[in-house]
Scaffold this active site. Sequence first.
Site, PDB file in Angstrom:
ATOM      1  N   LYS A 116       1.869 -32.505 -31.171  1.00 48.93           N
ATOM      2  CA  LYS A 116       1.907 -32.088 -29.765  1.00 48.93           C
ATOM      3  C   LYS A 116       0.915 -32.882 -28.907  1.00 48.93           C
ATOM      4  O   LYS A 116       1.216 -33.212 -27.753  1.00 48.93           O
ATOM      5  CB  LYS A 116       1.611 -30.593 -29.643  1.00 48.93           C
ATOM      6  CG  LYS A 116       2.750 -29.681 -30.132  1.00 48.93           C
ATOM      7  CD  LYS A 116       2.395 -28.218 -29.871  1.00 48.93           C
ATOM      8  CE  LYS A 116       3.129 -27.281 -30.809  1.00 48.93           C
ATOM      9  NZ  LYS A 116       4.484 -26.948 -30.427  1.00 48.93           N
ATOM     10  N   LYS A 158      -3.609 -24.037 -29.529  1.00 51.03           N
ATOM     11  CA  LYS A 158      -2.383 -24.371 -30.268  1.00 51.03           C
ATOM     12  C   LYS A 158      -2.687 -25.310 -31.413  1.00 51.03           C
ATOM     13  O   LYS A 158      -3.580 -26.143 -31.301  1.00 51.03           O
ATOM     14  CB  LYS A 158      -1.403 -25.108 -29.355  1.00 51.03           C
ATOM     15  CG  LYS A 158      -0.569 -24.266 -28.455  1.00 51.03           C
ATOM     16  CD  LYS A 158       0.508 -25.138 -27.819  1.00 51.03           C
ATOM     17  CE  LYS A 158       1.213 -24.379 -26.719  1.00 51.03           C
ATOM     18  NZ  LYS A 158       2.227 -25.229 -26.065  1.00 51.03           N
ATOM     19  N   GLY A 164       7.401 -23.049 -34.611  1.00 50.13           N
ATOM     20  CA  GLY A 164       7.776 -21.672 -34.939  1.00 50.13           C
ATOM     21  C   GLY A 164       6.788 -20.653 -34.395  1.00 50.13           C
ATOM     22  O   GLY A 164       6.682 -19.541 -34.914  1.00 50.13           O
ATOM     23  N   GLY A 165       6.057 -21.013 -33.330  1.00 48.49           N
ATOM     24  CA  GLY A 165       5.143 -20.063 -32.701  1.00 48.49           C
ATOM     25  C   GLY A 165       3.859 -19.811 -33.495  1.00 48.49           C
ATOM     26  O   GLY A 165       3.048 -18.976 -33.112  1.00 48.49           O
ATOM     27  N   HIS A 235       5.859 -15.460 -29.301  1.00 50.04           N
ATOM     28  CA  HIS A 235       6.122 -16.868 -28.968  1.00 50.04           C
ATOM     29  C   HIS A 235       7.386 -17.401 -29.622  1.00 50.04           C
ATOM     30  O   HIS A 235       7.536 -18.599 -29.800  1.00 50.04           O
ATOM     31  CB  HIS A 235       4.942 -17.776 -29.353  1.00 50.04           C
ATOM     32  CG  HIS A 235       3.637 -17.359 -28.756  1.00 50.04           C
ATOM     33  ND1 HIS A 235       3.440 -17.272 -27.399  1.00 50.04           N
ATOM     34  CD2 HIS A 235       2.470 -16.987 -29.325  1.00 50.04           C
ATOM     35  CE1 HIS A 235       2.199 -16.881 -27.177  1.00 50.04           C
ATOM     36  NE2 HIS A 235       1.595 -16.686 -28.324  1.00 50.04           N
ATOM     37  N   GLU A 275      11.255 -29.152 -24.111  1.00 44.94           N
ATOM     38  CA  GLU A 275      10.880 -27.798 -23.686  1.00 44.94           C
ATOM     39  C   GLU A 275       9.861 -27.845 -22.549  1.00 44.94           C
ATOM     40  O   GLU A 275       8.901 -28.614 -22.599  1.00 44.94           O
ATOM     41  CB  GLU A 275      10.284 -27.021 -24.866  1.00 44.94           C
ATOM     42  CG  GLU A 275      11.268 -26.828 -26.017  1.00 44.94           C
ATOM     43  CD  GLU A 275      10.745 -25.884 -27.100  1.00 44.94           C
ATOM     44  OE1 GLU A 275      11.574 -25.199 -27.725  1.00 44.94           O
ATOM     45  OE2 GLU A 275       9.518 -25.824 -27.326  1.00 44.94           O
ATOM     46  N   ARG A 292      15.571 -32.387 -33.070  1.00 46.26           N
ATOM     47  CA  ARG A 292      16.579 -31.857 -33.994  1.00 46.26           C
ATOM     48  C   ARG A 292      17.551 -31.004 -33.210  1.00 46.26           C
ATOM     49  O   ARG A 292      17.374 -30.787 -32.011  1.00 46.26           O
ATOM     50  CB  ARG A 292      15.888 -30.982 -35.037  1.00 46.26           C
ATOM     51  CG  ARG A 292      15.053 -29.889 -34.357  1.00 46.26           C
ATOM     52  CD  ARG A 292      14.576 -28.834 -35.302  1.00 46.26           C
ATOM     53  NE  ARG A 292      13.498 -28.035 -34.742  1.00 46.26           N
ATOM     54  CZ  ARG A 292      13.656 -26.966 -33.986  1.00 46.26           C
ATOM     55  NH1 ARG A 292      14.865 -26.554 -33.669  1.00 46.26           N
ATOM     56  NH2 ARG A 292      12.621 -26.310 -33.511  1.00 46.26           N
TER      57      ARG A 292
HETATM   58  P1  ADP Z   1      14.004 -23.050 -31.847  1.00 48.03           P
HETATM   59  O1  ADP Z   1      13.471 -23.415 -30.515  1.00 48.03           O
HETATM   60  O2  ADP Z   1      15.239 -23.801 -32.213  1.00 48.03           O
HETATM   61  O3  ADP Z   1      14.054 -21.604 -32.085  1.00 48.03           O
HETATM   62  P2  ADP Z   1      11.747 -23.035 -33.572  1.00 48.03           P
HETATM   63  O4  ADP Z   1      10.624 -24.014 -33.415  1.00 48.03           O
HETATM   64  O5  ADP Z   1      11.463 -21.625 -33.225  1.00 48.03           O
HETATM   65  O6  ADP Z   1      12.952 -23.633 -32.797  1.00 48.03           O
HETATM   66  O7  ADP Z   1      12.233 -23.128 -35.075  1.00 48.03           O
HETATM   67  C1  ADP Z   1      13.558 -23.123 -35.542  1.00 48.03           C
HETATM   68  C2  ADP Z   1      13.567 -22.560 -36.921  1.00 48.03           C
HETATM   69  O8  ADP Z   1      12.739 -23.259 -37.799  1.00 48.03           O
HETATM   70  C3  ADP Z   1      13.104 -21.135 -36.939  1.00 48.03           C
HETATM   71  O9  ADP Z   1      13.872 -20.463 -37.887  1.00 48.03           O
HETATM   72  C4  ADP Z   1      11.652 -21.249 -37.333  1.00 48.03           C
HETATM   73  O10 ADP Z   1      11.240 -20.073 -37.999  1.00 48.03           O
HETATM   74  C5  ADP Z   1      11.682 -22.450 -38.246  1.00 48.03           C
HETATM   75  N1  ADP Z   1      10.487 -23.284 -38.138  1.00 48.03           N
HETATM   76  C6  ADP Z   1      10.103 -24.011 -37.103  1.00 48.03           C
HETATM   77  N2  ADP Z   1       9.001 -24.700 -37.373  1.00 48.03           N
HETATM   78  C7  ADP Z   1       8.658 -24.387 -38.625  1.00 48.03           C
HETATM   79  C8  ADP Z   1       7.607 -24.798 -39.485  1.00 48.03           C
HETATM   80  N3  ADP Z   1       6.711 -25.673 -39.120  1.00 48.03           N
HETATM   81  N4  ADP Z   1       7.573 -24.271 -40.715  1.00 48.03           N
HETATM   82  C9  ADP Z   1       8.512 -23.415 -41.112  1.00 48.03           C
HETATM   83  N5  ADP Z   1       9.531 -23.001 -40.346  1.00 48.03           N
HETATM   84  C10 ADP Z   1       9.611 -23.476 -39.118  1.00 48.03           C
HETATM   85  P1  ADP Z   2       6.346 -24.039 -30.934  1.00 45.37           P
HETATM   86  O1  ADP Z   2       6.198 -25.420 -31.475  1.00 45.37           O
HETATM   87  O2  ADP Z   2       5.775 -23.017 -31.807  1.00 45.37           O
HETATM   88  O3  ADP Z   2       7.729 -23.789 -30.459  1.00 45.37           O
HETATM   89  P2  ADP Z   2       5.588 -24.277 -28.099  1.00 45.37           P
HETATM   90  O4  ADP Z   2       4.485 -25.157 -27.627  1.00 45.37           O
HETATM   91  O5  ADP Z   2       6.972 -24.739 -27.870  1.00 45.37           O
HETATM   92  O6  ADP Z   2       5.363 -24.027 -29.654  1.00 45.37           O
HETATM   93  O7  ADP Z   2       5.386 -22.837 -27.478  1.00 45.37           O
HETATM   94  C1  ADP Z   2       6.103 -21.710 -27.935  1.00 45.37           C
HETATM   95  C2  ADP Z   2       6.051 -20.619 -26.867  1.00 45.37           C
HETATM   96  O8  ADP Z   2       4.707 -20.231 -26.560  1.00 45.37           O
HETATM   97  C3  ADP Z   2       6.631 -21.016 -25.534  1.00 45.37           C
HETATM   98  O9  ADP Z   2       8.014 -20.851 -25.498  1.00 45.37           O
HETATM   99  C4  ADP Z   2       5.920 -20.067 -24.578  1.00 45.37           C
HETATM  100  O10 ADP Z   2       6.471 -18.781 -24.613  1.00 45.37           O
HETATM  101  C5  ADP Z   2       4.542 -19.985 -25.167  1.00 45.37           C
HETATM  102  N1  ADP Z   2       3.655 -20.988 -24.576  1.00 45.37           N
HETATM  103  C6  ADP Z   2       3.385 -22.213 -25.063  1.00 45.37           C
HETATM  104  N2  ADP Z   2       2.521 -22.874 -24.270  1.00 45.37           N
HETATM  105  C7  ADP Z   2       2.246 -22.068 -23.231  1.00 45.37           C
HETATM  106  C8  ADP Z   2       1.403 -22.164 -22.078  1.00 45.37           C
HETATM  107  N3  ADP Z   2       0.666 -23.240 -21.851  1.00 45.37           N
HETATM  108  N4  ADP Z   2       1.369 -21.111 -21.223  1.00 45.37           N
HETATM  109  C9  ADP Z   2       2.075 -20.013 -21.459  1.00 45.37           C
HETATM  110  N5  ADP Z   2       2.872 -19.851 -22.525  1.00 45.37           N
HETATM  111  C10 ADP Z   2       2.969 -20.866 -23.411  1.00 45.37           C
HETATM  112 MG    MG Z   3       8.738 -24.815 -28.982  1.00 43.54          MG
END
Ligand code: ADP
Ligand code: ADP
Ligand code: MG
Length: 631
Positions: A116, A158, A164-165, A235, A275, A292
């Site tokens: 990131k 972060k 995956g939050g 998240h 995103e 992906r």
């Molecule tokens: P989306 O925006 O498509 O929901 P996510 O980042 O939430 O993408 O992840 C998609 C799927 O992959 C989810 O089922 C999530 O639990 C899984 N996933 C994402 N990142 C990881 C990770 N680093 N390790 C394990 N599972 C992951």
């Molecule tokens: P992941 O790789 O786990 O998907 P993201 O960076 O895409 O991580 O963030 C996942 C979620 O967390 C976002 O969809 C949003 O709800 C929250 N989030 C992430 N960054 C911020 C931010 N700077 N301010 C508020 N919410 C955030």
């Molecule tokens: Mg994300």
Amino acid sequence: MIRTLLIANRGEIACRIIRTAKRMGIGTVAVFSDADAGALHVRMADRAVRIGPAPAAQSYLRVEAIIEAAIQSGADAIHPGYGFLSENADFAEACLAAGILFVGPPVEAIRAMGDKANAKALMRAAGVPVVPGYDGDDQSDATFAAEAERIGFPVLVKASAGGGGRGMRRVRSAGELAGALESARHEAAAAFGSDRLLLEKLIEDARHVEVQVFADDHGTVVHLGERDCSTQRRHQKIIEETPSPFVDAPMRQAMTKAAVEAARAVNYAGAGTVEFIVGSDRTFFFLEMNTRLQVEHTVTEMVTGLDLVEWQLRVAAGEPLPLAQEAINYSGHAIEARLCAEDPAAGFAPQTGKVIHWRPEAAAIPGVRIDHGIDEGGEVTPFYDPMIAKVIVHATTREEAIARLSQALRATPLLGVVSNRGFLLELLESETFGSGAVTTGMLDAAERPTTAPSDEDFAAAVSVLALADGDDWFSSTGRRRCPMTLRAGETTKECSANFERGRLVSIDVGETNIAAPAIETHGLAHVREGRAVWLDRAGQTFRFEEPDPMQRDAAAIDGRVVVTPVSGLLRRVDVAVGDTVRSGTVVGIVEAMKMETALTARMDGIVNAVRGKAGDQVRAGDVLIEIAGEQ
Ligand code: ADP
Ligand code: ADP
Ligand code: MG
């Protein structure tokens, strides 16, 4: 063109990819762990290869095992799905080294966007707005503290390699920072093998809006509109839709342009998602790019009428994009809900168990699509993601789409495993969702009272159990009471099923007498699991069970004895010393005041004493049978 495709994934996404490959005349190879030997994706594919034991680290995440499976089965391409190895640059590289096509972007693009901090630096350079924050190399607590002050609280910690939050912490004030850094470092190191962190300004009342992009090897980049994924818990997305109810035309134009620029900046090819986090004033910032296919790609497919997996396969094979930007059209509104084995009342904790009732075909009407990877009788194991199915709808307007999704969810009870289905329905039908006002932090902040079953629900469960006992309910007096204690969640009620001439006429639930509900005619979905009943009423699912007698309080009946609750004539004794009984077995009948009361065993075991015979007068509270537990 690709001839044989190996799908390095499981569950609904593996099934979904296999469907498109088949339609295109491409051979399919599934891979599976020991936990998935009988899974739907394994049966759908032309062939399947075992890749290891249940834990993902020993199966779906084993690069060499998957490459070996591809070579052995003659696959010339691998689709990674989402999650697992889909954003693993080393895996993509290993595929290429083995002469196998990787259905995804170039290795360098995965690397560039995988981190990131790195991605944000690249995006800043490309002129894409990024969230204000700190993503430097100096990882000391002192630097983070100084940077947090500069950014201004609240901030978000972060994991730079996160997904995956996970590894994310909200920090409201300086005092919370050190603790958040420490726990985020731990979580990140364990989950992603890197403890590098970054800070971002926490955008309050934010929306998550993302743009689907597609690029080919010939320099063309297009977008396929946006998706609103603001409905999240922890998240993570649970409901996604397109178009976004929040995005207006100028904003859409600016965002899709920024997304296309982001893809160009890393020489992207294939499907990707950019995103953005959007403030209440409609300013938007780049969050990350997922290199992906996304879980929620389905809503884009619904409004464009395109098959994104087909596009991925064509682009991977070197073909140009099937459509130019001007030829991509949108119609109507689409919404997806993620049906997950998780308990909304327990912080959305993942649940496991056997799916004993699940008939997605019941919702098969035009405009409804259910992508799932499990059949009735299948097992939700603790090894993988708890998502069971995606219910996706398409309609002319947002309002119609919401109504259609509610209807589809109601038509598809999932019994046997606790799920978020009732929660999804309440959410969809809420004023907040209806007005398009959901923001990303809202569900985590909300109080969530659990819906308790009504007396009618208890009555329905009692009748399922009483009728299932299949005993001959005919009796000489014509009337019989069959008492039972039932518990659903926190609620326990003393109940009885009342029969007349072999027919169930009414049910007592506590002090209330309810006429026998006609379970079948009311169309309540229900299923028995031993002495427990799963019941679905209008989308709310309850599990009723007879509480374990050994765990009930001392005042309650001890499971080792069967006591008559009424005084009267012991009409019948159905067991003898040495007989094996099960909890729920009728062991005798007492007749009092023209009414028969069934005596039932409250535990599994062996009868070791019988204190009475047919014809005896007995008094309420007398111990009639003693049972010893089985060894
Ligand atoms: P989306 O925006 O498509 O929901 P996510 O980042 O939430 O993408 O992840 C998609 C799927 O992959 C989810 O089922 C999530 O639990 C899984 N996933 C994402 N990142 C990881 C990770 N680093 N390790 C394990 N599972 C992951
Ligand atoms: P992941 O790789 O786990 O998907 P993201 O960076 O895409 O991580 O963030 C996942 C979620 O967390 C976002 O969809 C949003 O709800 C929250 N989030 C992430 N960054 C911020 C931010 N700077 N301010 C508020 N919410 C955030
Ligand atoms: Mg994300």
